[in-house]
Design a protein around this motif. Structure first.
Motif, PDB file in Angstrom:
ATOM      1  N   TYR A   1       0.795  -1.190  -0.079  1.00 30.47           N
ATOM      2  CA  TYR A   1       0.241  -0.172  -0.032  1.00 30.47           C
ATOM      3  C   TYR A   1       0.713   1.244  -0.096  1.00 30.47           C
ATOM      4  O   TYR A   1       0.691   2.159  -0.826  1.00 30.47           O
ATOM      5  CB  TYR A   1      -1.143  -0.109   1.315  1.00 30.47           C
TER       6      TYR A   1
ATOM      7  N   ARG B   1       0.903   3.894  -2.916  1.00 34.35           N
ATOM      8  CA  ARG B   1       0.432   5.183  -2.676  1.00 34.35           C
ATOM      9  C   ARG B   1       1.450   6.379  -2.918  1.00 34.35           C
ATOM     10  O   ARG B   1       1.042   7.389  -3.809  1.00 34.35           O
ATOM     11  CB  ARG B   1       0.014   5.467  -1.183  1.00 34.35           C
TER      12      ARG B   1
ATOM     13  N   LYS C   1      -4.058   7.172 -10.500  1.00 22.89           N
ATOM     14  CA  LYS C   1      -4.582   6.144  -9.518  1.00 22.89           C
ATOM     15  C   LYS C   1      -4.660   4.773  -9.985  1.00 22.89           C
ATOM     16  O   LYS C   1      -5.175   4.602 -11.056  1.00 22.89           O
ATOM     17  CB  LYS C   1      -5.914   6.860  -8.953  1.00 22.89           C
TER      18      LYS C   1
END
Length: 162
Positions: free
Chosen positions: A147, A151, A160
């Motif tokens: 993650y 990110r 994204k």
């Protein structure tokens, strides 16, 4: 005993594969014959080695990248002999073309945690719009599940995960 180098003669008619990193259609006008070349998003095409070399010699930035020697190119020449002929790669000098590949993305995700090295390598290897878009697709296809790193790359690229 002489130290002679064997020069390998490359056939300019041989068809080689060119891969697009871009998530959009790319193309250019042929030099050695008539017509245009259109490559689908993330697609490949086969062109004569002579056509590819002519495109590079005429400065087509899709092949030559941001520095003229293939770094961060949108179109990747999959033929090692042609990359070496164009001096994108050089076995003697251990020079390798700076281009985003799934193997490179795997290497990025192999770094432990959010190290400075990870961040530096992201900014070194992901530079152009095509690379910023392509890296997200490569992360998705590679099923990476970190993650914090994902990110960071999302924030760095402005793209994204979908």
């Amino acid at each position: 005993m002489e130290n002679t180098e064997v020069v390998k003669e490359l056939s300019m008619e041989t068809k080689i594969t060119v891969r697009s990193l871009a998530n959009w259609t790319t193309g250019f006008q042929r030099i050695e014959s008539t017509g245009d070349v259109t490559i689908t998003p993330n697609g490949t095409t086969r062109l004569s080695r002579g056509e590819v070399i002519s495109q590079v010699q005429n400065g087509n930035m899709l092949f030559t990248g941001i520095d003229g020697v293939g770094s961060h190119a949108t179109l990747y020449i999959e033929d090692a002999d042609t990359r070496e002929e164009l001096d994108f790669d050089n076995k003697k000098e251990k020079k390798v073309q700076k281009i985003l590949t799934p193997a490179l993305v795997a290497k990025l995700f192999a770094y432990k945690g959010m190290s400075k090295t990870f961040k530096d390598k992201v900014s070194e290897y992901i530079v152009t719009s095509a690379e910023k878009s392509a890296v997200m697709m490569m992360i998705k296809k590679g099923n990476y599940n970190d993650y914090e790193k994902i990110r960071f790359i999302e924030n760095y690229t402005g793209h994204k995960m979908k």
